[in-house]
Design an enzyme around this catalytic site. Structure first.
Site, mmCIF file in Angstrom:
data_model
loop_
_atom_site.group_PDB
_atom_site.id
_atom_site.type_symbol
_atom_site.label_atom_id
_atom_site.label_comp_id
_atom_site.label_asym_id
_atom_site.label_seq_id
_atom_site.Cartn_x
_atom_site.Cartn_y
_atom_site.Cartn_z
ATOM 1 N N ASP A 1 36.812 3.539 31.768
ATOM 2 C CA ASP A 1 36.839 2.468 31.111
ATOM 3 C C ASP A 1 38.102 1.866 30.657
ATOM 4 O O ASP A 1 38.299 2.051 29.539
ATOM 5 C CB ASP A 1 35.555 2.472 30.344
ATOM 6 N N GLU B 1 38.719 -6.679 25.792
ATOM 7 C CA GLU B 1 37.326 -6.729 26.379
ATOM 8 C C GLU B 1 36.266 -6.112 25.567
ATOM 9 O O GLU B 1 35.099 -6.288 25.444
ATOM 10 C CB GLU B 1 37.437 -6.241 27.831
ATOM 11 N N GLU B 2 36.883 -4.876 25.140
ATOM 12 C CA GLU B 2 35.950 -4.042 24.280
ATOM 13 C C GLU B 2 35.471 -4.667 22.871
ATOM 14 O O GLU B 2 34.525 -3.943 22.321
ATOM 15 C CB GLU B 2 36.693 -2.555 23.927
ATOM 16 N N HIS C 1 40.826 -4.731 32.025
ATOM 17 C CA HIS C 1 41.354 -4.891 30.725
ATOM 18 C C HIS C 1 42.322 -3.683 30.272
ATOM 19 O O HIS C 1 41.879 -2.489 30.593
ATOM 20 C CB HIS C 1 39.850 -4.927 29.899
ATOM 21 N N HIS D 1 33.086 5.418 26.671
ATOM 22 C CA HIS D 1 33.253 5.414 25.355
ATOM 23 C C HIS D 1 32.754 6.923 24.562
ATOM 24 O O HIS D 1 32.643 6.928 23.478
ATOM 25 C CB HIS D 1 31.877 4.445 24.867
ATOM 26 N N ASP E 1 42.514 -2.557 26.963
ATOM 27 C CA ASP E 1 42.031 -2.040 25.604
ATOM 28 C C ASP E 1 41.087 -0.853 25.897
ATOM 29 O O ASP E 1 40.496 -0.930 26.742
ATOM 30 C CB ASP E 1 41.686 -3.253 24.698
ATOM 31 N N GLU F 1 34.957 -4.571 36.581
ATOM 32 C CA GLU F 1 34.259 -3.114 36.322
ATOM 33 C C GLU F 1 32.891 -2.938 36.541
ATOM 34 O O GLU F 1 32.104 -3.939 36.003
ATOM 35 C CB GLU F 1 34.999 -2.533 34.943
#
Length: 396
Positions: free
Chosen positions: A109, A143-144, A76, A368, A78, A171
């Site tokens: 990520d 995705e997030e 992804h 994150h 984003d 992932e």
């Protein structure tokens, strides 16, 4: 050690510098970058928008036997928001520290994994290694924030079905070990539940019966007791992906301090292993509502469906190929159920086996987090591992 003159590292840094960050993500920079990468590889690229301003980018490397089911390498574009004041280096400058760490949001990520997919194909093409199966490298949005406008819509589209995908990689998380990759063959099922308790309003100085407060107290206690029973399973060695997690996340209701409310509600985040009995869990919650008193009900804000995990018993030859590659590379794979959710669930929902696999070794897990980073040596090693894995699965 630094990688400022290394084209492999510079390509990663260029991607990391694009601030595709929530909220209100602008994906145009990512699309342009990926189109340039496809051009440098001499590969065709397609861009679809199943939702306006939510592009899906597909770069395709055609195999020797394109009629065979293809391989999907998904990532992804984003990334999550940042608290820049808590970062050692600006999160969208991809600074390389003197000791070789690249600091950037998305370093783990998952922009690094998307670039590992690209670098693996680049390496295989450069070496002239033939691939039997076509490999599609996908870059999806959102995705997030659940992937509804990204992989979900893509996976349900005619364009997705036309890719004839037989297996997918997505992932997982980085590993603090130098020789162990944590892989996921399935994910827990997300359910967001809101329980509403209605009762008799009245003056706050009284001790009325049949109040919303009494009922919501009972509900919170039942969820909390269940949560504790699941937490104890962790003490006996169960992995987090194999237990049901329950967390109280929202409380609503009330109009004034001295007024008994007519309605109170509480919401819970539940993550349920794929082998759990979903019907029984729903029955259990219904029973708690009935026991709490009259006018107590619950609803789902999110009710994700059950998704079968990918089998790792030898019946999926792509998984067997990954195991063989890892063995040759002297890498151990620890395969578990993911505690969270990734876009792979939408692929599995289409009946396609998928494994979550991030060969980022010997780094702290900072998804994150402040100061998200990857070491250039770990990144290079990850490319080596990914190249071998892609070669093996594409030649099954």
């Amino acid at each position: 050690m630094n990688g400022k003159e290394d084209s492999v590292i510079e390509r990663l840094r260029s991607y990391l510098k694009i601030p595709s960050v929530h909220p209100d993500v602008d994906y145009s920079g990512c699309v342009k970058f990926l189109q340039d990468q496809a051009k440098s590889l001499g590969l065709p690229v397609a861009v679809y928008e199943f939702v306006p301003k939510k592009p899906v980018v597909i770069i395709t490397c055609k195999g020797l036997q394109p009629e065979l089911p293809s391989i999907l390498l998904n990532s992804h574009m984003d990334v999550v928001p940042v608290y820049e004041e808590h970062w050692t280096h600006p999160p969208f400058e991809a600074v390389i520290s003197k000791d070789g760490w690249i600091y950037a949001r998305g370093a783990q990520d998952m922009k690094s994994i998307g670039m590992m997919h690209l670098e693996a194909v680049r390496s295989l093409r450069k070496s002239g290694s033939p691939l039997r199966r076509t490999v599609h490298i996908s870059f999806v949005p959102d995705e997030e924030i659940g992937g509804v406008d990204g992989m979900k819509k893509f996976s349900e589209s005619p364009e997705f079905k036309a890719l004839n995908i037989g297996f997918a990689l997505d992932e997982s998380i980085p590993s603090g070990s130098a020789n162990e990759v944590l892989a996921y063959n399935g994910e827990r099922i997300f359910r967001a539940i809101k329980v509403t308790c209605r009762g008799e309003p009245g003056h706050g100085s009284l001790l009325n019966t049949n109040t919303a407060g009494e009922k919501v107290h009972y509900i919170i206690n039942k969820f909390s007791q269940f949560r504790e029973s699941e937490r104890k399973k962790l003490e006996y060695g169960k992995a987090i992906g194999d237990v049901i997690t329950v967390n109280l996340t929202i409380m609503e209701g009330g109009v004034q301090f001295n007024v008994l409310p007519e309605s109170l509600s509480v919401s819970f985040d539940m993550r349920i292993p794929p082998d759990a009995d979903l019907d029984y869990i729903e029955y259990m919650i219904q029973s708690w509502c009935k026991e709490a008193g009259s006018d107590v009900s619950f609803e789902y804000h999110v009710k994700n469906p059950h998704v079968n995990s990918t089998k790792i018993d030898g019946s999926v030859p792509f998984w067997t190929a990954i195991e063989a590659a890892a063995s040759d590379l002297k890498i151990k794979i620890n395969t578990v159920t993911s505690a969270g959710a990734t876009d792979a669930r939408y692929v599995r929902l289409q009946g396609i086996p998928a494994i979550n696999f991030s060969p980022i070794l010997n780094v702290p897990m900072l998804l994150h987090a402040h100061d998200e980073r990857i070491h250039i040596d770990s990144y290079r090693r990850g490319i080596e591992i990914m190249t071998r894995v892609v070669k093996e699965v594409a030649n099954v």
